[in-house]
Scaffold this motif. Structure first.
Motif, PDB file in Angstrom:
ATOM      1  N   ALA A  86       0.851  -1.202   0.000  1.00 32.25           N
ATOM      2  CA  ALA A  86       0.000   0.000   0.000  1.00 32.25           C
ATOM      3  C   ALA A  86       0.882   1.246   0.000  1.00 32.25           C
ATOM      4  O   ALA A  86       0.521   2.280  -0.566  1.00 32.25           O
ATOM      5  N   ALA A  87       2.052   1.123   0.611  1.00 34.72           N
ATOM      6  CA  ALA A  87       2.955   2.288   0.714  1.00 34.72           C
ATOM      7  C   ALA A  87       3.342   2.802  -0.670  1.00 34.72           C
ATOM      8  O   ALA A  87       3.393   4.018  -0.895  1.00 34.72           O
ATOM      9  N   MET A  90       0.526   4.838  -2.116  1.00 39.58           N
ATOM     10  CA  MET A  90       0.438   6.197  -1.533  1.00 39.58           C
ATOM     11  C   MET A  90       1.466   7.112  -2.182  1.00 39.58           C
ATOM     12  O   MET A  90       1.174   8.267  -2.505  1.00 39.58           O
ATOM     13  N   PHE A 109      -0.966   7.224  10.593  1.00 44.42           N
ATOM     14  CA  PHE A 109       0.177   6.528   9.981  1.00 44.42           C
ATOM     15  C   PHE A 109       1.178   7.576   9.470  1.00 44.42           C
ATOM     16  O   PHE A 109       0.810   8.491   8.725  1.00 44.42           O
ATOM     17  N   ASN A 158      -4.823   3.876  11.752  1.00 44.89           N
ATOM     18  CA  ASN A 158      -3.689   3.381  12.547  1.00 44.89           C
ATOM     19  C   ASN A 158      -3.035   4.593  13.201  1.00 44.89           C
ATOM     20  O   ASN A 158      -2.736   5.549  12.490  1.00 44.89           O
ATOM     21  N   ASP A 186      -7.428   5.152   3.303  1.00 44.44           N
ATOM     22  CA  ASP A 186      -6.473   4.059   3.488  1.00 44.44           C
ATOM     23  C   ASP A 186      -7.177   2.929   4.239  1.00 44.44           C
ATOM     24  O   ASP A 186      -7.409   3.030   5.447  1.00 44.44           O
ATOM     25  N   PHE A 189      -6.300  -1.902   6.849  1.00 39.86           N
ATOM     26  CA  PHE A 189      -6.664  -2.858   7.906  1.00 39.86           C
ATOM     27  C   PHE A 189      -8.121  -3.301   7.852  1.00 39.86           C
ATOM     28  O   PHE A 189      -8.585  -3.994   8.750  1.00 39.86           O
ATOM     29  N   SER A 216      -4.070  -2.916   1.502  1.00 42.00           N
ATOM     30  CA  SER A 216      -2.816  -3.658   1.651  1.00 42.00           C
ATOM     31  C   SER A 216      -3.127  -5.144   1.655  1.00 42.00           C
ATOM     32  O   SER A 216      -4.137  -5.558   2.228  1.00 42.00           O
ATOM     33  N   THR A 218      -0.429  -7.075   2.536  1.00 40.59           N
ATOM     34  CA  THR A 218       0.707  -7.568   3.325  1.00 40.59           C
ATOM     35  C   THR A 218       0.309  -7.910   4.758  1.00 40.59           C
ATOM     36  O   THR A 218       0.894  -8.789   5.367  1.00 40.59           O
ATOM     37  N   LYS A 219      -0.668  -7.175   5.274  1.00 37.69           N
ATOM     38  CA  LYS A 219      -1.001  -7.362   6.692  1.00 37.69           C
ATOM     39  C   LYS A 219      -1.935  -8.545   6.875  1.00 37.69           C
ATOM     40  O   LYS A 219      -1.674  -9.437   7.663  1.00 37.69           O
ATOM     41  N   ARG A 227       5.622  -7.795   0.055  1.00 35.68           N
ATOM     42  CA  ARG A 227       5.087  -6.487  -0.352  1.00 35.68           C
ATOM     43  C   ARG A 227       3.981  -6.618  -1.399  1.00 35.68           C
ATOM     44  O   ARG A 227       4.214  -7.083  -2.499  1.00 35.68           O
TER      45      ARG A 227
END
Ligand SMILES: Cc1ncc(COP(=O)(O)O)c(C=O)c1O
Length: 370
Positions: A86-87, A90, A109, A158, A186, A189, A216, A218-219, A227
């Motif tokens: 996700a980074a 962004m 975040f 977050n 975002d 989560f 995301s 990844t989580k 990633r």
């Protein structure tokens, strides 16, 4: 005193091992919010089997995963961009949309601010307050839209777990549309929240020309080292993001893993049930055993405030020496050196965390004070 967030995030095992003097001893990591079940077994197995594919370039158009995501989310492939987490999405949003000013809601975040600054945008902020469980007053949030070109909100946010109702989200979205401001929601989560409590405007994407959703993988699927993330928006916005993306930035093993993850319905259900049960268990245990304040909120983590006489750096140090990492939240604007965040993990791991906390409190007592 240790400072294991020197790169701005939890989950930095190398820094923690060095600072806590633990060599390569495995740490129990409550500082990053990753699915405690680990990746779906089929992901691990397939990656091992497909290691030899690294001799080829990844699909530059990420076709198979994009098609699968489009089917699952009932979207067009032109409405999706896949990113290296996700980074990356962004970063692409800021690079492509070139906001001069970016609005954020503290505490949030840190990458919203870091990436904005890195690409030359100035930050304007409003604050959620502890008394309101860190949910900002909507009029403060709306005021931001008149002052900036792009607003980030975390949903759930977050490190606070703040979520909005559907009506509130619709009002926020209307504000974005009427002020012609980009709104980045975002949702990194959101998958951890039980389906009947998940609130998102994503299915109404067609109505919104200024909203970009970031998610995301990844989580939830426990592949932060691989990633994988994606963004969803109108095709015109996605095309702009795509133009800024480095070709092949998402590697083939991540793409393959992503395709497998999207079929893992049972794993998804088990994860959600585990997090829902263990979140409540941890929350109650912390409140009852230690009397510490746990903020309400959603997602697979808890934000906790120590009594005023205690200091989180000392607690983190004592826990770290015992091999358990917690996330100090002292560096978040809007939070204090009494605040820390823990991930929700399995019952056994949560019990390990609780007994380490108990030991620290029993043995350390006075040491934890300022
Ligand atoms: C709110 C939030 N969004 C996005 C990310 C980044 O996710 P990814 O690992 O997919 O880049 C994080 C990582 O901690 C996060 O906390």
């Amino acid at each position: 005193m240790a400072w294991i967030e020197k790169y701005g995030h939890g989950g930095d095992l190398l820094t923690a091992q060095t600072q806590f003097g633990l060599g390569s001893t495995p740490l129990l990591d409550f500082s990053a919010n990753i699915n405690p079940l680990g990746p779906p077994p089929k992901v691990m197995q397939t990656i091992k089997e497909q290691l030899e594919t690294i001799v080829h370039y990844p699909d530059p158009a990420q076709r198979k995963l994009k098609e699968k995501l489009a089917r699952r989310l009932e979207l067009q492939t032109e409405q999706i961009i896949i990113g290296n987490g996700a980074a990356e999405c962004m970063a692409l949003i800021i690079l492509a949309l070139e906001p001069k000013t970016v609005g954020v809601v503290y505490p949030c975040f840190s990458e919203y601010e870091k990436l904005s600054n890195a690409f030359g945008a100035k930050i304007k902020a409003c604050y959620g307050r502890a008394e309101q469980q860190f949910k900002p007053k909507l009029q403060d949030l709306f005021a931001l839209f008149n002052e900036v070109d792009l607003v980030f909100i975390g949903h759930p946010n977050n490190p606070t777990g703040v979520i909005y109702s559907l009506a509130e989200l619709e009002e926020i979205a209307a504000q974005a549309e009427s002020t012609n401001t980009y709104l980045v929601i975002d949702e990194a989560f959101i998958d951890f929240i039980p389906k009947n409590k998940q609130v998102t405007l994503l299915p109404n994407l067609e109505q919104y020309k200024n909203i970009i959703f970031v998610r995301s993988m990844t989580k939830f699927y426990a592949i932060p080292g691989l990633r994988l993330g994606f963004a969803v928006a109108q095709p015109e916005i996605i095309a702009k993001l795509q133009n800024k993306q480095v070709t092949w930035s998402v590697n083939q093993l991540a793409l393959t893993a992503g395709e497998i993850c999207l079929d893992e319905i049972q794993y998804e259900e088990e994860t959600i049930a585990l997090i829902e049960e263990q979140r409540e268990y941890l929350k109650q245990a912390i409140q009852e055993r230690f009397g510490w304040f746990v903020f309400s909120g959603q997602a697979n983590f808890l934000l906790i405030r120590l009594p005023q006489s205690m200091n989180v750096a000392k607690l983190q140090w004592e826990m770290g020496k015992r091999g358990v990492m917690i996330r100090s939240c002292a560096m978040y604007p809007g939070l204090t050196d009494q605040d820390f965040r823990i991930a929700v993990r399995t019952k056994q791991e949560n019990d390990q965390l609780l007994s380490a906390l108990q030991k620290v409190v029993d043995e350390g007592g006075a040491n934890l004070c300022r």
